[in-house]
Write a protein that holds these residues in place. Structure first.
Motif, PDB file in Angstrom:
ATOM      1  N   MET A   1      89.847  43.794 -43.313  1.00 11.12           N
ATOM      2  CA  MET A   1      88.926  42.872 -43.956  1.00 11.12           C
ATOM      3  C   MET A   1      88.398  41.873 -42.929  1.00 11.12           C
ATOM      4  N   ALA A   2      87.134  41.578 -43.068  1.00 11.82           N
ATOM      5  CA  ALA A   2      86.509  40.616 -42.152  1.00 11.82           C
ATOM      6  C   ALA A   2      86.839  39.190 -42.596  1.00 11.82           C
ATOM      7  N   LYS A   3      86.967  38.321 -41.624  1.00 14.35           N
ATOM      8  CA  LYS A   3      87.261  36.925 -41.932  1.00 14.35           C
ATOM      9  C   LYS A   3      85.971  36.206 -42.283  1.00 14.35           C
ATOM     10  N   LYS A   4      86.004  35.449 -43.365  1.00 13.84           N
ATOM     11  CA  LYS A   4      84.856  34.656 -43.778  1.00 13.84           C
ATOM     12  C   LYS A   4      84.842  33.389 -42.924  1.00 13.84           C
ATOM     13  N   ASP A   5      83.874  33.286 -42.015  1.00 13.10           N
ATOM     14  CA  ASP A   5      83.872  32.156 -41.095  1.00 13.10           C
ATOM     15  C   ASP A   5      82.598  31.312 -41.149  1.00 13.10           C
ATOM     16  N   LEU A  45      88.945  39.914 -51.888  1.00 11.21           N
ATOM     17  CA  LEU A  45      90.224  39.282 -51.551  1.00 11.21           C
ATOM     18  C   LEU A  45      90.090  38.212 -50.485  1.00 11.21           C
ATOM     19  N   ASP A  46      89.044  38.299 -49.645  1.00 12.20           N
ATOM     20  CA  ASP A  46      88.840  37.264 -48.628  1.00 12.20           C
ATOM     21  C   ASP A  46      88.468  35.926 -49.242  1.00 12.20           C
ATOM     22  N   LEU A  47      87.976  35.921 -50.475  1.00  6.76           N
ATOM     23  CA  LEU A  47      87.582  34.670 -51.131  1.00  6.76           C
ATOM     24  C   LEU A  47      88.738  33.985 -51.844  1.00  6.76           C
ATOM     25  N   ARG A  48      89.792  34.714 -52.090  1.00 11.65           N
ATOM     26  CA  ARG A  48      90.929  34.103 -52.783  1.00 11.65           C
ATOM     27  C   ARG A  48      91.518  32.991 -51.933  1.00 11.65           C
ATOM     28  N   GLY A  58      80.470  28.853 -56.949  1.00  9.99           N
ATOM     29  CA  GLY A  58      81.007  29.640 -55.851  1.00  9.99           C
ATOM     30  C   GLY A  58      82.500  29.428 -55.742  1.00  9.99           C
ATOM     31  N   PRO A  59      83.105  30.082 -54.839  1.00 10.22           N
ATOM     32  CA  PRO A  59      82.597  30.854 -53.728  1.00 10.22           C
ATOM     33  C   PRO A  59      82.137  32.255 -54.137  1.00 10.22           C
ATOM     34  N   MET A  60      81.109  32.750 -53.434  1.00 10.59           N
ATOM     35  CA  MET A  60      80.578  34.092 -53.637  1.00 10.59           C
ATOM     36  C   MET A  60      80.487  34.767 -52.268  1.00 10.59           C
ATOM     37  N   PRO A  61      80.718  36.069 -52.221  1.00  6.46           N
ATOM     38  CA  PRO A  61      80.572  36.753 -50.938  1.00  6.46           C
ATOM     39  C   PRO A  61      79.096  36.981 -50.626  1.00  6.46           C
ATOM     40  N   GLU A  62      78.738  36.826 -49.377  1.00  2.00           N
ATOM     41  CA  GLU A  62      77.394  37.182 -48.908  1.00  2.00           C
ATOM     42  C   GLU A  62      77.580  37.859 -47.562  1.00  2.00           C
ATOM     43  N   GLY A  63      77.506  39.141 -47.565  1.00  2.00           N
ATOM     44  CA  GLY A  63      77.804  39.878 -46.344  1.00  2.00           C
ATOM     45  C   GLY A  63      79.303  39.886 -46.091  1.00  2.00           C
ATOM     46  N   LYS A  64      79.662  40.212 -44.872  1.00  2.00           N
ATOM     47  CA  LYS A  64      81.085  40.337 -44.554  1.00  2.00           C
ATOM     48  C   LYS A  64      81.737  39.040 -44.122  1.00  2.00           C
ATOM     49  N   THR A  65      80.951  38.091 -43.592  1.00  2.00           N
ATOM     50  CA  THR A  65      81.568  36.904 -43.006  1.00  2.00           C
ATOM     51  C   THR A  65      81.071  35.593 -43.592  1.00  2.00           C
ATOM     52  N   ILE A  66      80.307  35.644 -44.692  1.00  2.00           N
ATOM     53  CA  ILE A  66      79.715  34.424 -45.247  1.00  2.00           C
ATOM     54  C   ILE A  66      80.257  34.153 -46.646  1.00  2.00           C
ATOM     55  N   VAL A  67      80.642  32.896 -46.879  1.00  2.00           N
ATOM     56  CA  VAL A  67      81.023  32.412 -48.201  1.00  2.00           C
ATOM     57  C   VAL A  67      79.840  31.588 -48.703  1.00  2.00           C
ATOM     58  N   ARG A  68      79.341  31.903 -49.872  1.00  2.00           N
ATOM     59  CA  ARG A  68      78.131  31.258 -50.389  1.00  2.00           C
ATOM     60  C   ARG A  68      78.462  30.365 -51.574  1.00  2.00           C
ATOM     61  N   TYR A  69      77.866  29.193 -51.568  1.00  2.00           N
ATOM     62  CA  TYR A  69      77.923  28.259 -52.690  1.00  2.00           C
ATOM     63  C   TYR A  69      76.481  27.922 -53.073  1.00  2.00           C
ATOM     64  N   GLU A  70      76.205  27.791 -54.370  1.00  2.00           N
ATOM     65  CA  GLU A  70      74.861  27.466 -54.842  1.00  2.00           C
ATOM     66  C   GLU A  70      74.932  26.319 -55.831  1.00  2.00           C
ATOM     67  N   THR A  71      73.848  25.547 -55.892  1.00  2.00           N
ATOM     68  CA  THR A  71      73.745  24.548 -56.951  1.00  2.00           C
ATOM     69  C   THR A  71      73.479  25.293 -58.257  1.00  2.00           C
TER      70      THR A  71
END
Length: 104
Positions: A1-5, A45-48, A58-71
């Protein structure tokens, strides 16, 4: 699994445009928003264990390394666009058998 950075926050500007801001970690988000919990049920599982902030979806996955938050406004608008988008139609190539039958 890729690290969300990368932590990405998507908001709407006063003129209605979409504003995207990326952060290398969640510290700036922690200073701007109150953390109200941690994600414990994401299928990614990377978002847990990622923080949940008041006022952001959020958090929501966006791609392999991005954690996304939205208003909430952006989340609602994006969801409406997504549900109203028409799926691309795939054209079928005729099989050789059907092409021969149509030619005769």
């Amino acid at each position: 699994m890729a690290k969300k950075d990368t932590f990405r926050v998507v908001t709407r500007g006063s003129d209605g445009s979409i504003l995207i801001r990326d952060y290398p970690n969640c510290d700036p988000l922690s200073k701007m928003h109150m953390q109200i919990g941690t994600d414990d049920c994401s299928t990614d599982l990377d978002l847990r264990g990622m923080p949940v902030f008041r006022g952001l979806i959020g958090p929501m996955p966006e791609g392999k390394t991005i954690v996304r938050y939205e208003t909430p406004e952006v989340f609602e608008a994006m969801t409406k666009e997504w549900t109203h988008a028409k799926p691309r139609r795939r054209t079928r190539r005729p099989s050789v058998k059907n092409a021969e039958a149509a030619a005769t």
